[in-house]
Every structure is written in structure tokens, then in C-alpha cells.
Scaffold this motif. Structure first.
Motif, PDB file in Angstrom:
ATOM      1  N   ALA A 142      37.366  10.458  16.716  1.00 45.65           N
ATOM      2  CA  ALA A 142      38.575  11.073  16.139  1.00 45.65           C
ATOM      3  C   ALA A 142      39.767  10.434  16.823  1.00 45.65           C
ATOM      4  O   ALA A 142      39.873  10.431  18.048  1.00 45.65           O
ATOM      5  CB  ALA A 142      38.572  12.570  16.392  1.00 45.65           C
ATOM      6  N   PHE A 143      40.647   9.869  16.033  1.00 42.39           N
ATOM      7  CA  PHE A 143      41.743   9.077  16.572  1.00 42.39           C
ATOM      8  C   PHE A 143      43.075   9.636  16.069  1.00 42.39           C
ATOM      9  O   PHE A 143      43.359   9.582  14.887  1.00 42.39           O
ATOM     10  CB  PHE A 143      41.543   7.631  16.107  1.00 42.39           C
ATOM     11  N   PHE A 144      43.858  10.194  16.973  1.00 43.38           N
ATOM     12  CA  PHE A 144      45.183  10.720  16.605  1.00 43.38           C
ATOM     13  C   PHE A 144      46.227   9.646  16.867  1.00 43.38           C
ATOM     14  O   PHE A 144      46.337   9.163  17.984  1.00 43.38           O
ATOM     15  CB  PHE A 144      45.545  11.946  17.451  1.00 43.38           C
ATOM     16  N   LEU A 145      46.963   9.325  15.821  1.00 42.63           N
ATOM     17  CA  LEU A 145      47.888   8.221  15.961  1.00 42.63           C
ATOM     18  C   LEU A 145      49.110   8.426  15.087  1.00 42.63           C
ATOM     19  O   LEU A 145      49.062   9.127  14.085  1.00 42.63           O
ATOM     20  CB  LEU A 145      47.158   6.953  15.516  1.00 42.63           C
ATOM     21  N   ARG A 146      50.191   7.796  15.509  1.00 45.42           N
ATOM     22  CA  ARG A 146      51.411   7.881  14.706  1.00 45.42           C
ATOM     23  C   ARG A 146      51.250   7.157  13.387  1.00 45.42           C
ATOM     24  O   ARG A 146      51.752   7.553  12.371  1.00 45.42           O
ATOM     25  CB  ARG A 146      52.575   7.281  15.473  1.00 45.42           C
ATOM     26  N   ALA A 147      50.589   6.029  13.432  1.00 52.01           N
ATOM     27  CA  ALA A 147      50.369   5.271  12.215  1.00 52.01           C
ATOM     28  C   ALA A 147      49.007   4.620  12.297  1.00 52.01           C
ATOM     29  O   ALA A 147      48.621   4.117  13.334  1.00 52.01           O
ATOM     30  CB  ALA A 147      51.442   4.196  12.074  1.00 52.01           C
ATOM     31  N   ASN A 148      48.277   4.653  11.205  1.00 47.57           N
ATOM     32  CA  ASN A 148      46.985   3.990  11.188  1.00 47.57           C
ATOM     33  C   ASN A 148      47.218   2.488  10.996  1.00 47.57           C
ATOM     34  O   ASN A 148      48.322   2.050  10.762  1.00 47.57           O
ATOM     35  CB  ASN A 148      46.169   4.552  10.028  1.00 47.57           C
ATOM     36  N   SER A 149      46.193   1.742  11.095  1.00 44.27           N
ATOM     37  CA  SER A 149      46.315   0.317  10.847  1.00 44.27           C
ATOM     38  C   SER A 149      44.941  -0.191  10.469  1.00 44.27           C
ATOM     39  O   SER A 149      43.927   0.385  10.852  1.00 44.27           O
ATOM     40  CB  SER A 149      46.803  -0.375  12.113  1.00 44.27           C
ATOM     41  N   ASN A 150      44.920  -1.288   9.720  1.00 44.38           N
ATOM     42  CA  ASN A 150      43.650  -1.956   9.434  1.00 44.38           C
ATOM     43  C   ASN A 150      42.887  -2.243  10.696  1.00 44.38           C
ATOM     44  O   ASN A 150      41.674  -2.247  10.735  1.00 44.38           O
ATOM     45  CB  ASN A 150      43.926  -3.314   8.789  1.00 44.38           C
ATOM     46  N   GLN A 182      33.024  17.547  14.340  1.00 40.58           N
ATOM     47  CA  GLN A 182      32.528  17.503  15.736  1.00 40.58           C
ATOM     48  C   GLN A 182      32.485  16.075  16.301  1.00 40.58           C
ATOM     49  O   GLN A 182      31.407  15.520  16.557  1.00 40.58           O
ATOM     50  CB  GLN A 182      31.137  18.142  15.818  1.00 40.58           C
ATOM     51  N   PRO A 183      33.646  15.475  16.511  1.00 39.48           N
ATOM     52  CA  PRO A 183      33.663  14.103  17.038  1.00 39.48           C
ATOM     53  C   PRO A 183      33.068  14.020  18.445  1.00 39.48           C
ATOM     54  O   PRO A 183      33.179  14.959  19.223  1.00 39.48           O
ATOM     55  CB  PRO A 183      35.151  13.757  17.073  1.00 39.48           C
ATOM     56  N   SER A 184      32.413  12.873  18.729  1.00 39.48           N
ATOM     57  CA  SER A 184      31.881  12.693  20.084  1.00 39.48           C
ATOM     58  C   SER A 184      32.913  12.015  20.983  1.00 39.48           C
ATOM     59  O   SER A 184      32.831  12.101  22.199  1.00 39.48           O
ATOM     60  CB  SER A 184      30.589  11.882  20.048  1.00 39.48           C
ATOM     61  N   ILE A 185      33.876  11.340  20.361  1.00 34.74           N
ATOM     62  CA  ILE A 185      34.930  10.699  21.142  1.00 34.74           C
ATOM     63  C   ILE A 185      36.281  11.123  20.588  1.00 34.74           C
ATOM     64  O   ILE A 185      36.507  11.066  19.375  1.00 34.74           O
ATOM     65  CB  ILE A 185      34.806   9.155  21.091  1.00 34.74           C
ATOM     66  N   LEU A 186      37.139  11.577  21.464  1.00 29.27           N
ATOM     67  CA  LEU A 186      38.461  12.053  21.051  1.00 29.27           C
ATOM     68  C   LEU A 186      39.520  11.150  21.672  1.00 29.27           C
ATOM     69  O   LEU A 186      39.588  11.011  22.888  1.00 29.27           O
ATOM     70  CB  LEU A 186      38.626  13.500  21.536  1.00 29.27           C
ATOM     71  N   ILE A 204      35.312  21.819  19.388  1.00 28.35           N
ATOM     72  CA  ILE A 204      34.630  20.535  19.615  1.00 28.35           C
ATOM     73  C   ILE A 204      34.231  20.349  21.088  1.00 28.35           C
ATOM     74  O   ILE A 204      34.830  20.935  21.981  1.00 28.35           O
ATOM     75  CB  ILE A 204      35.502  19.331  19.169  1.00 28.35           C
ATOM     76  N   LYS A 205      33.169  19.528  21.275  1.00 24.81           N
ATOM     77  CA  LYS A 205      32.730  19.217  22.637  1.00 24.81           C
ATOM     78  C   LYS A 205      32.564  17.709  22.778  1.00 24.81           C
ATOM     79  O   LYS A 205      31.446  17.186  22.852  1.00 24.81           O
ATOM     80  CB  LYS A 205      31.391  19.905  22.933  1.00 24.81           C
ATOM     81  N   PRO A 206      33.681  16.983  22.822  1.00 23.90           N
ATOM     82  CA  PRO A 206      33.583  15.520  22.879  1.00 23.90           C
ATOM     83  C   PRO A 206      32.918  15.035  24.162  1.00 23.90           C
ATOM     84  O   PRO A 206      33.035  15.677  25.210  1.00 23.90           O
ATOM     85  CB  PRO A 206      35.042  15.062  22.805  1.00 23.90           C
ATOM     86  N   LYS A 207      32.195  13.890  24.044  1.00 25.91           N
ATOM     87  CA  LYS A 207      31.528  13.321  25.213  1.00 25.91           C
ATOM     88  C   LYS A 207      32.465  12.407  25.979  1.00 25.91           C
ATOM     89  O   LYS A 207      32.214  12.067  27.127  1.00 25.91           O
ATOM     90  CB  LYS A 207      30.312  12.505  24.775  1.00 25.91           C
ATOM     91  N   LYS A 208      33.503  11.939  25.271  1.00 23.74           N
ATOM     92  CA  LYS A 208      34.463  11.092  25.961  1.00 23.74           C
ATOM     93  C   LYS A 208      35.861  11.373  25.410  1.00 23.74           C
ATOM     94  O   LYS A 208      36.037  11.502  24.201  1.00 23.74           O
ATOM     95  CB  LYS A 208      34.105   9.612  25.776  1.00 23.74           C
ATOM     96  N   ILE A 209      36.822  11.472  26.308  1.00 23.73           N
ATOM     97  CA  ILE A 209      38.201  11.763  25.920  1.00 23.73           C
ATOM     98  C   ILE A 209      39.079  10.631  26.438  1.00 23.73           C
ATOM     99  O   ILE A 209      39.023  10.286  27.618  1.00 23.73           O
ATOM    100  CB  ILE A 209      38.648  13.102  26.512  1.00 23.73           C
ATOM    101  N   ILE A 210      39.855  10.076  25.534  1.00 24.41           N
ATOM    102  CA  ILE A 210      40.675   8.922  25.918  1.00 24.41           C
ATOM    103  C   ILE A 210      42.133   9.181  25.583  1.00 24.41           C
ATOM    104  O   ILE A 210      42.479   9.497  24.443  1.00 24.41           O
ATOM    105  CB  ILE A 210      40.178   7.635  25.215  1.00 24.41           C
ATOM    106  N   SER A 211      42.966   9.073  26.591  1.00 24.20           N
ATOM    107  CA  SER A 211      44.405   9.261  26.409  1.00 24.20           C
ATOM    108  C   SER A 211      45.047   7.906  26.119  1.00 24.20           C
ATOM    109  O   SER A 211      44.790   6.934  26.812  1.00 24.20           O
ATOM    110  CB  SER A 211      44.964   9.881  27.690  1.00 24.20           C
ATOM    111  N   VAL A 212      45.879   7.883  25.094  1.00 25.94           N
ATOM    112  CA  VAL A 212      46.537   6.620  24.715  1.00 25.94           C
ATOM    113  C   VAL A 212      48.035   6.835  24.536  1.00 25.94           C
ATOM    114  O   VAL A 212      48.500   7.968  24.406  1.00 25.94           O
ATOM    115  CB  VAL A 212      45.982   6.053  23.383  1.00 25.94           C
ATOM    116  N   ALA A 213      48.764   5.749  24.521  1.00 22.40           N
ATOM    117  CA  ALA A 213      50.157   5.687  24.044  1.00 22.40           C
ATOM    118  C   ALA A 213      51.220   6.381  24.901  1.00 22.40           C
ATOM    119  O   ALA A 213      52.386   6.111  24.744  1.00 22.40           O
ATOM    120  CB  ALA A 213      50.268   6.206  22.613  1.00 22.40           C
ATOM    121  N   GLU A 214      50.827   7.261  25.780  1.00 21.76           N
ATOM    122  CA  GLU A 214      51.826   7.919  26.623  1.00 21.76           C
ATOM    123  C   GLU A 214      51.310   7.977  28.050  1.00 21.76           C
ATOM    124  O   GLU A 214      50.112   7.879  28.283  1.00 21.76           O
ATOM    125  CB  GLU A 214      52.029   9.371  26.178  1.00 21.76           C
TER     126      GLU A 214
END
Ligand SMILES: [Zn+2]
Length: 414
Positions: A142-150, A182-186, A204-214
Motif C-alpha cells: 500500500a503506497f500513499f503518495l501525492r501523485a502516482n507515476s508509471n 490487508q497490505p503486508s507493506i505500508l 491492518i498488520k503490516p510486516k514492514k512499514i516504510i516512511s517516505v518523502a518527509e
């Protein structure tokens, strides 16, 4: 199909480095190849990196047409990118070149170009560096983003499914979908991870959480880690390249097999520097000696993961986040945002959110709840004394949550 094979090739080709000399040798080889084959009209014809000018975003954008090697004009690229942004349909391209807008905070808009091959390389690399082990298990990202991209969609495959969550949509509308999939990666900006962690309805119970962009700050980290019982990993990635990632120990390492980072020291005593970045692979829009607007803090200690890549203690924020202060003796003094953040957070267990903006001799302080005003006032006064600074005038305001599609900046100098 060809693209998937390419991603796999780069995925398998991404190696770990345990010896510093190997890193340097590898960089030298890559750099020499890059400079020898460079087709851009903007950069000098030289094999010596020091002959290249140090550029910033402004120069990079002003010379867009000459820097890219496919004769794409900035006007055309911008119109494609803006159209995608407006329609939220991010599949448009110029030929097979992905065009994107950078979500910078400084106002000046950046446009980037990435070829199919470069996007496959990026995808292979990021998967190798960030996927939890063991490899080749199924993942739902699951990817939260301001803008998607190809670029991001290219990561999808039969073992990895990929859902893009648009930050322009209110967060509570996403929670139902998250619970269902139920994403495994957030993956999300720090402030979004924090809001998700504070949600009562999220299951949700993600197995990996990744902080981006800030910048991931300590208070965010704590809230997120407690809620999901997982460490928060970080990806430090911007338009100019994928610069750093956290290793299994949770420490940030520069990705020195794909970027070469020169250091412009701003305060050697505290190990703070501005990175000047050369991307060792990109040829569509070569990035050479590009001075970022960020401040990083070097970690001199060797990480126990064994990686030979330079360790970064923290990404402190943008250069504009450094407050320009005056000492009691009337000398200029740079107050790093980290001191402000710590002063505010560590003295107030009840603070939910804050933002400070320095304008002239005044510090505007936005806090939630406003009832902690006195504690903040006291903490900042102590900070001025510690650093021998002339106090600023404080004006307190109620903090309001900003739109999530804007990057959060808690400390800012106007
Ligand atoms: Zn490490």
C-alpha cells in the motif's frame, strides 16, 4: 513482460558491499563510464568530476532542454506532467519516457524524465533493498503518495500487488480499503503513517512499514512503532535519485552503488552536511553534482549490519529549516531545526502537533493543544539560554492540520 525481466535482472544484480575499498572502486568505474558516454549538451566534456559545475534545482530546470539527452523540451514535459496531475491519470508518457513532477516544498516545480530501462532499474533496486526477507514471498504493498507515476506501477507483478492511495482523498475513505486488502507493506509519508497509527478503525498488520518523502521525527516513530509493533524503515528518495535506505538494523545508509555523494559541510563539528549528488546510472536526464536542499547528519560509527555504505544519523530537513539567529553578542548563529523539535517535544508529553515559523525576530508557534503554551514558552527560553541567543518574540496560534498532499515542515525560516 520484457520490463518484468529487466526488473528481475536489476533486482538480482543489486549487491551488498562490505568493504569500503570495493565501494570506491565500483563508484570510480561507474562514474568513468557515465562521463565517457555522456551525451548532454549542458555538461562539460570531461572525465574529471571536479570540472563539472555544482548545480541546484534552479539551474537544473533552467537548462532542462540541454540537460536531457532526448531533445524533450521543458514545455512539452511540463504539459504532460500537469495533465496527469490534473486528471490523476498517471499513465501518460512521451514516447516510452515517464514524465513526472517533483513534489518539492520550495515552490519551484521540478520535472523529471525516466526511460523504461531506468524505471526497471529503479524498481529492481528498490525491491531488493526494501522487501522483507525471505525474498520471493507474496507482498501486497500500500503506497500513499501525492501523485502516482508509471514508475511506481512498474513494481507490480504476480507476486507483488501494488495499490496506490491518493493523498488528495481524505484518509478515512482509504481505511476501509486498507482493512479489506490487508497490505503486508505500508509505505507513506511520516505524518500519514502517524495518522494511520492513531486511527481507531484501522485493522491492518503490516510486516514492514516504510516512511517516505518527509523527515521521520522521533515522536512520529514512537507512535507508529507502538501501534504496529514494527520498526519504521525509511527511504530517502527524491526526484534526483534514490539516495538512502534503512538496513536491517534500522540505520540509514547512502545508496553508494547508485549515487555518488559529495559533502558540503555546514557544520563539521556536528557532522552536518549538504549532499551534492551524482546519479551513476541515469542518462536520460543526467544528474551530476546536483546540490540538494537538504541537511544530513553523518554517522561516523560503523553500522553493525556490516554494510560499507556511509551511515546517516538523520535527515535533518531542508536548508530553509535552519533558523538564522543572533547571539547575545550580536553574532550570526545557525540554530538547527532538531534543537527546536527536541525542545518542544521532550518537554511536552501531551503535544499532538506543532509547527514553528520564524519571520524576522518573531517566532510563530502553532500548537495543538494550545493549553501546553506555557511549557513550550519555557522550553524555548531555556533553549535560547543554552545556545546564548537573543530571545525571539513568540506568538502562539492554534495548530490546524494541513492538507495531507502538502509536505509537512515543522520548523521553517521565512
Ligand atoms: Zn546498517
Amino acid at each position: 513482460m520484457f520490463k518484468k525481466l529487466q526488473i528481475m535482472k536489476y533486482y538480482l544484480g543489486t549487491k551488498l558491499f562490505f568493504n569500503r575499498r570495493d565501494v570506491e572502486e565500483y563508484q570510480k568505474k561507474k562514474l568513468s563510464r557515465l562521463l565517457k558516454n555522456l551525451k548532454s549538451d549542458f555538461y562539460p566534456k570531461s572525465q574529471n568530476l571536479k570540472d563539472f559545475p555544482i548545480i541546484n534545482k534552479k539551474t537544473f530546470m533552467e537548462n532542462f532542454d540541454r540537460i536531457n539527452t532526448l531533445d524533450i523540451s521543458q514545455k512539452d514535459a511540463l504539459s504532460v506532467a500537469l495533465q496527469a496531475e490534473d486528471s490523476r491519470d498517471f499513465s501518460s508518457k512521451i514516447g516510452d519516457i515517464t514524465v513526472g513532477l517533483s513534489s518539492g516544498t520550495s515552490g519551484s516545480r521540478g520535472v523529471f524524465l525516466v526511460s523504461e530501462e531506468e524505471s526497471a532499474r529503479w524498481a529492481g533496486y528498490i525491491l531488493r533493498r526494501m522487501l522483507p526477507k525471505p525474498l520471493l514471498q507474496k507482498h501486497k504493498i500500500a503506497f500513499f503518495l501525492r501523485a502516482n507515476s508509471n514508475l511506481y506501477e512498474s513494481v507490480g507483478s504476480s507476486i507483488i500487488s501494488f495499490t496506490f492511495y491518493d493523498l488528495l482523498t481524505p484518509l478515512k475513505e482509504h481505511i476501509g480499503i486498507l482493512n479489506k486488502t490487508q497490505p503486508s507493506i505500508l509505505i507513506a509519508p511520516a505524518q500519514v503513517l502517524r495518522l494511520l497509527a492513531q486511527s481507531d478503525t484501522l485493522t491492518i498488520k503490516p510486516k514492514k512499514i516504510i516512511s517516505v518523502a518527509e523527515v521521520l521525527e522521533e515522536d512520529d516513530r514512537e507512535i507508529i512503532e507502538i501501534r504496529f509493533s514494527q520498526p519504521v524503515h525509511q527511504v530517502y528518495q527524491c526526484t534526483e535519485g534514490f539516495l538512502a535506505h534503512t538496513c536491517k538494523e534500522g540505520n540509514l545508509h547512502l545508496n553508494e552503488d547508485i549515487v555518488l555523494v559529495e559533502k558540503e559541510w555546514i557544520d563539521k563539528k556536528s557532522f552536518r552536511f549538504i549532499p551534492i549528488v551524482t546519479d551513476l546510472n541515469r542518462t536520460t536526464q543526467p544528474v551530476i553534482r546536483y546540490r540538494l536542499d537538504d541537511v544530513l547528519i553523518l554517522d561516523e560509527e560503523v553500522c553493525s549490519c556490516g554494510s560499507a555504505f556511509t551511515c546517516i544519523k538523520r535527515i535533518e530537513g531542508r536548508c530553509d529549516d535552519i533558523l538564522k539567529m543572533c547571539t547575545v553578542e550580536d553574532e550570526e548563529y545557525l540554530l538547527f531545526p532538531d534543537f527546536i523539535r527536541r525542545a518542544i517535544i521532550f518537554n511536552n508529553a501531551n503535544i499532538n502537533e506543532y509547527k514553528v515559523i520564524k519571520e524576522g525576530d518573531t517566532l510563530h508557534i502553532y500548537i495543538d493543544p494550545i493549553s501546553v503554551k506555557n511549557e513550550v514558552e519555557e522550553a524555548l527560553s531555556k533553549l535560547y539560554i543554552t545556545h546564548n541567543l537573543k530571545p525571539l518574540k513568540h506568538i502562539f496560534h492554534m495548530h490546524k492540520i494541513e492538507e495531507l498532499n502538502k509536505k509537512r515542515r515543522r520548523v521553517q525560516q521565512l
